[in-house]
Design an enzyme around this catalytic site. Sequence first.
Site, PDB file in Angstrom:
ATOM      1  N   ASP A 183      -1.400   1.298  -3.806  1.00  0.00           N
ATOM      2  CA  ASP A 183      -2.251   0.273  -4.417  1.00  0.00           C
ATOM      3  C   ASP A 183      -3.621   0.798  -4.827  1.00  0.00           C
ATOM      4  O   ASP A 183      -4.500   0.019  -5.204  1.00  0.00           O
ATOM      5  CB  ASP A 183      -2.407  -0.925  -3.472  1.00  0.00           C
ATOM      6  CG  ASP A 183      -3.077  -0.559  -2.159  1.00  0.00           C
ATOM      7  OD1 ASP A 183      -2.903   0.585  -1.695  1.00  0.00           O
ATOM      8  OD2 ASP A 183      -3.783  -1.411  -1.588  1.00  0.00           O
ATOM      9  N   ASP A 203      -6.162   2.282  -3.185  1.00  0.00           N
ATOM     10  CA  ASP A 203      -7.394   2.237  -2.391  1.00  0.00           C
ATOM     11  C   ASP A 203      -7.601   3.482  -1.538  1.00  0.00           C
ATOM     12  O   ASP A 203      -8.681   3.687  -0.992  1.00  0.00           O
ATOM     13  CB  ASP A 203      -7.494   0.944  -1.552  1.00  0.00           C
ATOM     14  CG  ASP A 203      -6.300   0.720  -0.655  1.00  0.00           C
ATOM     15  OD1 ASP A 203      -5.373   1.558  -0.662  1.00  0.00           O
ATOM     16  OD2 ASP A 203      -6.289  -0.305   0.063  1.00  0.00           O
ATOM     17  N   ARG A 204      -6.576   4.332  -1.420  1.00  0.00           N
ATOM     18  CA  ARG A 204      -6.746   5.555  -0.624  1.00  0.00           C
ATOM     19  C   ARG A 204      -6.974   6.764  -1.521  1.00  0.00           C
ATOM     20  O   ARG A 204      -6.638   6.731  -2.712  1.00  0.00           O
ATOM     21  CB  ARG A 204      -5.500   5.822   0.225  1.00  0.00           C
ATOM     22  CG  ARG A 204      -5.228   4.749   1.224  1.00  0.00           C
ATOM     23  CD  ARG A 204      -4.081   5.158   2.131  1.00  0.00           C
ATOM     24  NE  ARG A 204      -3.865   4.116   3.131  1.00  0.00           N
ATOM     25  CZ  ARG A 204      -3.290   4.314   4.289  1.00  0.00           C
ATOM     26  NH1 ARG A 204      -2.834   5.512   4.617  1.00  0.00           N
ATOM     27  NH2 ARG A 204      -3.143   3.318   5.143  1.00  0.00           N
ATOM     28  N   LYS A 219     -11.650  -0.358  -0.024  1.00  0.00           N
ATOM     29  CA  LYS A 219     -11.756   1.080  -0.182  1.00  0.00           C
ATOM     30  C   LYS A 219     -11.244   1.417  -1.573  1.00  0.00           C
ATOM     31  O   LYS A 219     -10.509   0.629  -2.169  1.00  0.00           O
ATOM     32  CB  LYS A 219     -11.005   1.816   0.918  1.00  0.00           C
ATOM     33  CG  LYS A 219      -9.528   1.459   1.087  1.00  0.00           C
ATOM     34  CD  LYS A 219      -9.009   2.146   2.338  1.00  0.00           C
ATOM     35  CE  LYS A 219      -7.509   1.954   2.530  1.00  0.00           C
ATOM     36  NZ  LYS A 219      -7.201   0.693   3.242  1.00  0.00           N
ATOM     37  N   ASP A 279      -2.946   6.259  -3.281  1.00  0.00           N
ATOM     38  CA  ASP A 279      -1.750   5.649  -2.687  1.00  0.00           C
ATOM     39  C   ASP A 279      -1.168   4.536  -3.554  1.00  0.00           C
ATOM     40  O   ASP A 279      -1.606   4.323  -4.690  1.00  0.00           O
ATOM     41  CB  ASP A 279      -2.063   5.113  -1.281  1.00  0.00           C
ATOM     42  CG  ASP A 279      -2.963   3.892  -1.326  1.00  0.00           C
ATOM     43  OD1 ASP A 279      -3.739   3.770  -2.287  1.00  0.00           O
ATOM     44  OD2 ASP A 279      -2.882   3.064  -0.403  1.00  0.00           O
ATOM     45  N   SER A 287       0.798  -1.222   0.000  1.00  0.00           N
ATOM     46  CA  SER A 287       0.000   0.000   0.000  1.00  0.00           C
ATOM     47  C   SER A 287       0.837   1.282   0.000  1.00  0.00           C
ATOM     48  O   SER A 287       1.600   1.517  -0.916  1.00  0.00           O
ATOM     49  CB  SER A 287      -0.957  -0.045   1.179  1.00  0.00           C
ATOM     50  OG  SER A 287      -1.850   1.027   1.110  1.00  0.00           O
ATOM     51  N   HIS A 288       0.701   2.047   1.072  1.00  0.00           N
ATOM     52  CA  HIS A 288       1.345   3.369   1.136  1.00  0.00           C
ATOM     53  C   HIS A 288       2.800   3.295   1.599  1.00  0.00           C
ATOM     54  O   HIS A 288       3.467   4.314   1.664  1.00  0.00           O
ATOM     55  CB  HIS A 288       0.554   4.255   2.095  1.00  0.00           C
ATOM     56  CG  HIS A 288       0.384   3.606   3.439  1.00  0.00           C
ATOM     57  ND1 HIS A 288      -0.428   2.511   3.617  1.00  0.00           N
ATOM     58  CD2 HIS A 288       0.945   3.857   4.626  1.00  0.00           C
ATOM     59  CE1 HIS A 288      -0.358   2.133   4.892  1.00  0.00           C
ATOM     60  NE2 HIS A 288       0.475   2.924   5.518  1.00  0.00           N
TER      61      HIS A 288
HETATM   62  C1  VG1 Z   1      -3.519   1.685   8.350  1.00  0.00           C
HETATM   63  C2  VG1 Z   1      -4.746   2.561   8.545  1.00  0.00           C
HETATM   64  C3  VG1 Z   1      -6.012   1.733   8.389  1.00  0.00           C
HETATM   65  C4  VG1 Z   1      -5.988   1.044   7.013  1.00  0.00           C
HETATM   66  C5  VG1 Z   1      -4.716   0.234   6.856  1.00  0.00           C
HETATM   67  C6  VG1 Z   1      -4.589  -0.369   5.480  1.00  0.00           C
HETATM   68  O1  VG1 Z   1      -3.488   0.692   9.338  1.00  0.00           O
HETATM   69  O2  VG1 Z   1      -4.727   3.188   9.813  1.00  0.00           O
HETATM   70  O3  VG1 Z   1      -7.134   2.560   8.537  1.00  0.00           O
HETATM   71  O4  VG1 Z   1      -7.097   0.195   6.877  1.00  0.00           O
HETATM   72  O5  VG1 Z   1      -3.584   1.074   7.075  1.00  0.00           O
HETATM   73  O6  VG1 Z   1      -4.638   0.610   4.497  1.00  0.00           O
HETATM   74  P1  VG1 Z   1      -2.567   0.799  10.654  1.00  0.00           P
HETATM   75  O7  VG1 Z   1      -2.747  -0.502  11.380  1.00  0.00           O
HETATM   76  O8  VG1 Z   1      -1.177   1.063  10.182  1.00  0.00           O
HETATM   77  O9  VG1 Z   1      -3.085   1.983  11.405  1.00  0.00           O
HETATM   78  V1  VG1 Z   1      -3.746   0.383   3.076  1.00  0.00           V
HETATM   79  O10 VG1 Z   1      -4.163   1.619   1.981  1.00  0.00           O
HETATM   80  O11 VG1 Z   1      -2.257   0.272   3.758  1.00  0.00           O
HETATM   81  O12 VG1 Z   1      -4.251  -1.092   2.525  1.00  0.00           O
HETATM   82 CO    CO Z   2      -3.603   1.227   0.178  1.00  0.00          CO
END
Ligand code: VG1
Ligand code: CO
Length: 543
Positions: free
Chosen positions: A279, A281-282, A376, A277, A113-114
Site C-alpha cells: 500500500d 507506506d513502507r 508513514k 510495500d 499492506s505487505h
Molecule cells: C506491523 C509492524 C508495525 C506496522 C504495522 C502496519 O505490525 O510491526 O510497525 O505499523 O505492521 O504496517 P505487527 O503488529 O504485525 O507487528 V503496514 O505497512 O502493514 O500498514
Molecule cells: Co503498508
Amino acid sequence: MGVADRKTSPFEGQQPGTSGLRKKVTVFQQPNYLENFVQAIFDSAPELKGALLVVGGDGRFHNEQAVATILRMAAANNVAKVMVGRKGLLSTPAVSCLIRKYQAAGGIVLSASHNPGGPDGDFGIKFNIANGGPAPTSVTEAIFQRTKTISRYRIVDEDAPDISTPGSYRLGNLDIEVVDPVADYAELMERIFDFTAIRALFAGGFRMVFDGMHAITGPYAREILENRLGAPAGTVINGEPLPDFGQGHPDPNLVYAAELVALMRGENPPDLGAASDGDGDRNMILGPGAFVTPSDSLAVLAANATLVPGYRQGIKGIARSMPTSGAADRVAEHLGIPCYETPTGWKFFGNLLDAGKVTMCGEESFGTGSDHVREKDGVWAVLFWLNILAARRQPVAGLLADHWTQYGRNYYSRHDYEGLDTIAASRLMLRLKGELPGLPGKSFGRRKVTLADDFSYLDPIDHSTTTGQGIRVRFDDGSRIVFRLSGTGTEGATLRVYIERYEADPDKLGQDTQEALADLIALADNIAGIRSITGRETPTVIT
Ligand code: VG1
Ligand code: CO
C-alpha cells in the site's frame, strides 16, 4: 433510486489489529462481511454524514468489488461526496494527503499492506479520521463494538458507476469524484523536496532502482522519478500494480525484495536501491554494499533534515515506536529536541503530530514519515534520501559510516517467527510475562538486567493509556531485547523478537549485524525458550 435497509447478523472477530481489519480474501467474500464492517464505520463516525469521504486501496484482489460496495453504502448513509482514486487505486499516504488537502471527514483504505494478495491472499480495511491518520483505538474499538450488535446495513439498489476514468459521477444523492491517484500526492512531494537538485543528480549519471513489487507505488514512482525527476526509463521495476502482486510478497525487506537485493549485490550496482510495500507506506533503502536499517534511516533523515526545503527550519521532535532502535534518540539529543517512544502502529503518532510535538516519526518495520501527512510514507522516504544524497554527493555507505562515527551505531535486527501455532505463541508470551518480576538484577554472562516490563503507553496529549505493547528486557550495557506478537497477520501467530546493542567504539562500527548481536540472539532464546516452546530452530525472516 431505492435505499435498501438490509438485514444482517454479526460476524465474530471483526476487531481491527495494529492497522485495520485484515483477513483472508475468502473471509471478506462472505455475503455481508464487508458490509457489516463498513456500516459499523458509518455508525461510529457520524461526522461522515453530509461530508466528504476519501476511498482507495492498493489494487489487490477484491479491491474493485469492495470499492463498489462502499460507494453504494456511502450513498445510502448520506455521505455528501466520495473522492476515489481511478479504478479504486490510492496508496495509503495518498489517501492521507487527499483527506487533509480537501478537508474530508475521513477515509477508507482498502489494503492488507505487505501481506500477499490474490484469491487465496489477504484483504483489509482501515478507517482514517479527519486528520488523515488511522483512527485511534477509541474509534476502532467503537467500530468493533458496533460489529457485535449490528442487525442491518444501508445500501442503494443501483450499481456503482464505472470508475476507470477521472471525472464527476453521481449515485443517488452522492457525488463521486474519480481522481488521478498520483497528481495531488506528486504535487505535495514537489513542495517538500528540492526537485531541481535531485534532477541534477540524475542528470549527472546517478543510477537508482525502485522496486514497486507489483503493488501500488509503481505509478507514483514512475511519475515522480522518471517523468518529473528525469531518472531514466526502467528505473522503476515491477511497476505495474497487479491484483496478486505477481504472486509476490509485497514486503520491502531483504528476504521478500529478493530481485532488488540481488541487483544491489550484483555487478555494477546502482547508487541507490529502494522498494515499497503493498500500500506504499513502507520503504527499504539500499546502497551498493549497504543496507540501511529502518531505525538508522529515521536517524539519518532526522540528522540531515535541514538539507530538505520542507524541513529547512529544523524539526520539532521525533517519535519512534518502542521496538525501533534508539538511533534516533541520539540525534534528538544532539539537536536538543524531544524523542517520544510509542506503541507499535502509526495511529499512536497522530496526536503528537497534530499537537506539533514532533515532525518526524519512524518504525523499525520499514516505516518512516513526517507531519506532511498522517501515515508513514514510502515514496516520501525515498525522495528524502535522494534529496540528501543530492545535497551531500556521498554514497549511501559513506553517509551511514559518517553517521555512526558521529553518533555511534545501534546494531539492530528483528527476527520473525511466522505462522506459529497460536497456542504455543501465547504460552511463550504468558510464560515470559510470568518471569518479568524475577528478571531485574539477574545476570546473564557479563550482562545484568536493568529493566523488564510489559510496555504501556500514556499518551501525553489525550492521556489515554495503552497496555500490553510488548515485553522489554534491558541490560546494564544499554542493550535490549523486545518480544511481541504481531497484530497484522491472518494465519497462526507471528512472534517478533527485536535485538539491539549500542556500539560507540570507532573500531567496531563495521561488523556484520548478526555477528555483532550473536550473544544477545542466544540470550533471547535462553530467556523466552523460543526453540523449545515453538519447535522452531530459526526465524522465518531476519531483517
Ligand atoms: C506491523 C509492524 C508495525 C506496522 C504495522 C502496519 O505490525 O510491526 O510497525 O505499523 O505492521 O504496517 P505487527 O503488529 O504485525 O507487528 V503496514 O505497512 O502493514 O500498514
Ligand atoms: Co503498508
